[in-house]
Design a protein around this motif. Structure first.
Motif, PDB file in Angstrom:
ATOM      1  N   UNK A 262       0.829  -1.208   0.000  1.00 23.87           N
ATOM      2  CA  UNK A 262       0.000   0.000   0.000  1.00 23.87           C
ATOM      3  C   UNK A 262       0.864   1.258   0.000  1.00 23.87           C
ATOM      4  N   UNK A 263       1.931   1.275   0.776  1.00 22.28           N
ATOM      5  CA  UNK A 263       2.821   2.434   0.807  1.00 22.28           C
ATOM      6  C   UNK A 263       3.466   2.669  -0.557  1.00 22.28           C
ATOM      7  N   UNK A 264       3.911   1.601  -1.192  1.00 17.50           N
ATOM      8  CA  UNK A 264       4.538   1.748  -2.521  1.00 17.50           C
ATOM      9  C   UNK A 264       3.531   2.225  -3.556  1.00 17.50           C
ATOM     10  N   UNK A 265       2.304   1.700  -3.460  1.00 16.06           N
ATOM     11  CA  UNK A 265       1.274   2.096  -4.416  1.00 16.06           C
ATOM     12  C   UNK A 265       0.952   3.578  -4.293  1.00 16.06           C
ATOM     13  N   UNK A 266       0.834   4.070  -3.062  1.00 14.64           N
ATOM     14  CA  UNK A 266       0.488   5.470  -2.845  1.00 14.64           C
ATOM     15  C   UNK A 266       1.626   6.405  -3.241  1.00 14.64           C
ATOM     16  N   UNK A 267       2.865   5.893  -3.202  1.00 15.22           N
ATOM     17  CA  UNK A 267       4.009   6.742  -3.531  1.00 15.22           C
ATOM     18  C   UNK A 267       4.337   6.736  -5.022  1.00 15.22           C
ATOM     19  N   UNK A 268       3.693   5.841  -5.775  1.00 19.69           N
ATOM     20  CA  UNK A 268       4.059   5.646  -7.177  1.00 19.69           C
ATOM     21  C   UNK A 268       3.936   6.922  -8.013  1.00 19.69           C
ATOM     22  N   UNK A 269       2.941   7.755  -7.716  1.00 18.55           N
ATOM     23  CA  UNK A 269       2.693   8.940  -8.544  1.00 18.55           C
ATOM     24  C   UNK A 269       3.406  10.185  -8.028  1.00 18.55           C
ATOM     25  N   UNK A 270       4.192  10.054  -6.946  1.00 13.79           N
ATOM     26  CA  UNK A 270       4.803  11.234  -6.331  1.00 13.79           C
ATOM     27  C   UNK A 270       6.295  11.028  -6.132  1.00 13.79           C
ATOM     28  N   UNK A 271       7.092  11.806  -6.841  1.00 15.60           N
ATOM     29  CA  UNK A 271       8.542  11.722  -6.674  1.00 15.60           C
ATOM     30  C   UNK A 271       8.940  12.110  -5.256  1.00 15.60           C
ATOM     31  N   UNK A 272       8.213  13.084  -4.690  1.00 15.00           N
ATOM     32  CA  UNK A 272       8.507  13.508  -3.315  1.00 15.00           C
ATOM     33  C   UNK A 272       8.290  12.356  -2.337  1.00 15.00           C
ATOM     34  N   UNK A 273       7.143  11.682  -2.428  1.00 11.00           N
ATOM     35  CA  UNK A 273       6.862  10.583  -1.517  1.00 11.00           C
ATOM     36  C   UNK A 273       7.857   9.439  -1.716  1.00 11.00           C
ATOM     37  N   UNK A 274       8.222   9.179  -2.967  1.00  4.73           N
ATOM     38  CA  UNK A 274       9.198   8.117  -3.212  1.00  4.73           C
ATOM     39  C   UNK A 274      10.541   8.462  -2.580  1.00  4.73           C
ATOM     40  N   UNK A 275      10.888   9.758  -2.581  1.00  2.00           N
ATOM     41  CA  UNK A 275      12.177  10.171  -2.028  1.00  2.00           C
ATOM     42  C   UNK A 275      12.270   9.926  -0.527  1.00  2.00           C
ATOM     43  N   UNK A 276      11.122   9.880   0.138  1.00  2.00           N
ATOM     44  CA  UNK A 276      11.106   9.654   1.589  1.00  2.00           C
ATOM     45  C   UNK A 276      11.321   8.197   1.947  1.00  2.00           C
ATOM     46  N   UNK A 277      11.116   7.291   0.993  1.00  2.00           N
ATOM     47  CA  UNK A 277      11.324   5.852   1.193  1.00  2.00           C
ATOM     48  C   UNK A 277      10.604   5.361   2.450  1.00  2.00           C
ATOM     49  N   UNK A 278       9.348   5.759   2.568  1.00  2.00           N
ATOM     50  CA  UNK A 278       8.589   5.445   3.779  1.00  2.00           C
ATOM     51  C   UNK A 278       8.420   3.938   3.963  1.00  2.00           C
ATOM     52  N   UNK A 279       8.312   3.213   2.853  1.00  3.92           N
ATOM     53  CA  UNK A 279       8.118   1.766   2.976  1.00  3.92           C
ATOM     54  C   UNK A 279       9.318   1.077   3.620  1.00  3.92           C
ATOM     55  N   UNK A 280      10.487   1.757   3.659  1.00  6.99           N
ATOM     56  CA  UNK A 280      11.672   1.201   4.306  1.00  6.99           C
ATOM     57  C   UNK A 280      11.812   1.677   5.751  1.00  6.99           C
ATOM     58  N   UNK A 281      10.886   2.527   6.191  1.00  2.00           N
ATOM     59  CA  UNK A 281      11.020   3.120   7.522  1.00  2.00           C
ATOM     60  C   UNK A 281      10.040   2.547   8.536  1.00  2.00           C
ATOM     61  N   UNK A 282       9.368   1.448   8.174  1.00  2.00           N
ATOM     62  CA  UNK A 282       8.522   0.798   9.171  1.00  2.00           C
ATOM     63  C   UNK A 282       8.990  -0.638   9.364  1.00  2.00           C
ATOM     64  N   UNK A 283       8.744  -1.159  10.554  1.00  2.00           N
ATOM     65  CA  UNK A 283       9.135  -2.523  10.893  1.00  2.00           C
ATOM     66  C   UNK A 283       8.179  -3.070  11.937  1.00  2.00           C
ATOM     67  N   UNK A 284       8.144  -4.383  12.080  1.00  5.09           N
ATOM     68  CA  UNK A 284       7.297  -5.007  13.080  1.00  5.09           C
ATOM     69  C   UNK A 284       8.088  -5.249  14.359  1.00  5.09           C
ATOM     70  N   UNK A 285       7.458  -4.998  15.484  1.00  2.00           N
ATOM     71  CA  UNK A 285       8.045  -5.381  16.762  1.00  2.00           C
ATOM     72  C   UNK A 285       8.107  -6.909  16.795  1.00  2.00           C
ATOM     73  N   UNK A 286       9.238  -7.503  17.152  1.00  3.73           N
ATOM     74  CA  UNK A 286       9.322  -8.967  17.165  1.00  3.73           C
ATOM     75  C   UNK A 286       8.249  -9.594  18.048  1.00  3.73           C
TER      76      UNK A 286
END
Length: 312
Positions: A262-286
């Motif tokens: 979902x994060x990648x899909x929403x960022x697809x149309x925005x160079x700004x959002x892609x630059x933030x690489x938000x999909x790489x900034x979330x993780x699951x608590x073990x």
């Protein structure tokens, strides 16, 4: 020795933490319903920890409790902990006389944020930041910046669950429509799914995998809501990482994959959002992490409950 308790709606997790920050004992027990039962649960958890970890009462220097509901500023008074059957309870006043140890109380999500930050000390430093996004019955976050819990001007920093992201979306218990919590909160999903089951959100994912159209739509809504919360936390607080915790994360990579997509899909149309690489900034608590109880222990050990440090 510092003790921390995470008092949840169904279970209480208790840990003993040494002066070096090492968890040296841990017990779990069922949480009672109602104010008197919650008090008994706290007392019972400390006694069980002493017994099973071989800790003498005199060795405990402080006790911290993370608990759902609102915590009256500057006090240990718990308000509106509806999942525990507690309308108002001064928890420290109720248990300190029997424990003989100072007790401090914090909202459970904020305590978990502190614990998650402490567990990530290898990536946190004086300028790093992290948000803990709790995905349980409801949705809320706690933010730790520079090792310190950030509460905001009125203590509501991180309350992302009631941000409306779809004015035509499902009705939320707060009265708005399309809130993040209405889409991704466990209680809201279970109500909309409407089928009996011990783990409704997992049932939704299973049914979606089997091709159930309604379940597929619900799963998409869950991912949409969580991804929106992650974006909000990154775009407003610019945190280095958003750590997802709470009951929904028991789904593990099944959940993470949907949110990442979902994060990648929403960022697809925005160079700004892609630059933030938000999909790489979330993780699951073990799974099984003691973050919430550890955070409570950190709360218990501080002299200033309004300026708690994740480093203890």
């Amino acid at each position: 020795m510092r003790v921390g308790l995470d008092v949840g709606g169904t279970k209480t997790d208790a840990v003993a933490v040494s002066s070096s920050g090492e968890i040296v004992g841990r017990v779990r027990l069922v949480t009672g319903w109602g104010s008197d039962a919650v008090v008994s649960t706290v007392l019972g958890a400390v006694a069980a920890l002493e017994r099973e970890a071989g800790i003498a009462r005199g060795a405990i220097s402080s006790i911290g409790v993370g608990i759902p509901g609102q915590i009256e500023p500057g006090s240990s008074r718990v308000l509106h902990a509806v999942n525990l059957g507690v309308a108002a309870l001064d928890l420290a006043a109720a248990v300190e006389p029997q424990l003989g140890v100072p007790v401090r109380v914090e909202n459970d999500v904020k305590a978990a944020a502190l614990g998650a930050a402490a567990l990530r000390t290898h990536t946190l430093n004086g300028t790093s930041s992290m948000a803990f996004l709790n995905l349980g019955t409801g949705v809320a976050a706690g933010i730790v910046a520079g090792g310190e819990l950030w509460r905001g001007a009125r203590g509501t920093a991180g309350e992302v669950g009631h941000i409306s992201i779809d004015p035509n979306g499902p009705e939320c218990r707060c009265g708005q429509r399309g809130c993040i919590e209405a889409l991704a909160g466990g209680a809201a999903v279970a109500e909309r799914w409407g089928r009996p089951g011990a783990l409704p959100v997992r049932d939704v994912f299973d049914a979606a995998d089997a091709g159930d159209a309604r379940a597929i739509a619900l799963r998409a809504g869950i991912a949409h809501g969580i991804a929106a919360a992650v974006r909000v936390l990154v775009l407003t607080a610019d945190v280095d990482a958003v750590v997802l915790g709470g009951g929904l994360t028991a789904l593990g990579e099944r959940l993470a994959d949907e949110v990442g997509r979902e994060l990648r899909s929403r960022a697809a149309a925005s160079a700004f959002m892609r630059s933030l690489r938000i999909e790489e900034r979330f993780e699951l608590l073990p799974a099984g992490s003691p973050a919430a109880a550890l955070g409570a222990a950190i709360v218990g050990a501080t002299r200033d409950p309004e300026g708690v440090l994740a480093h203890g």
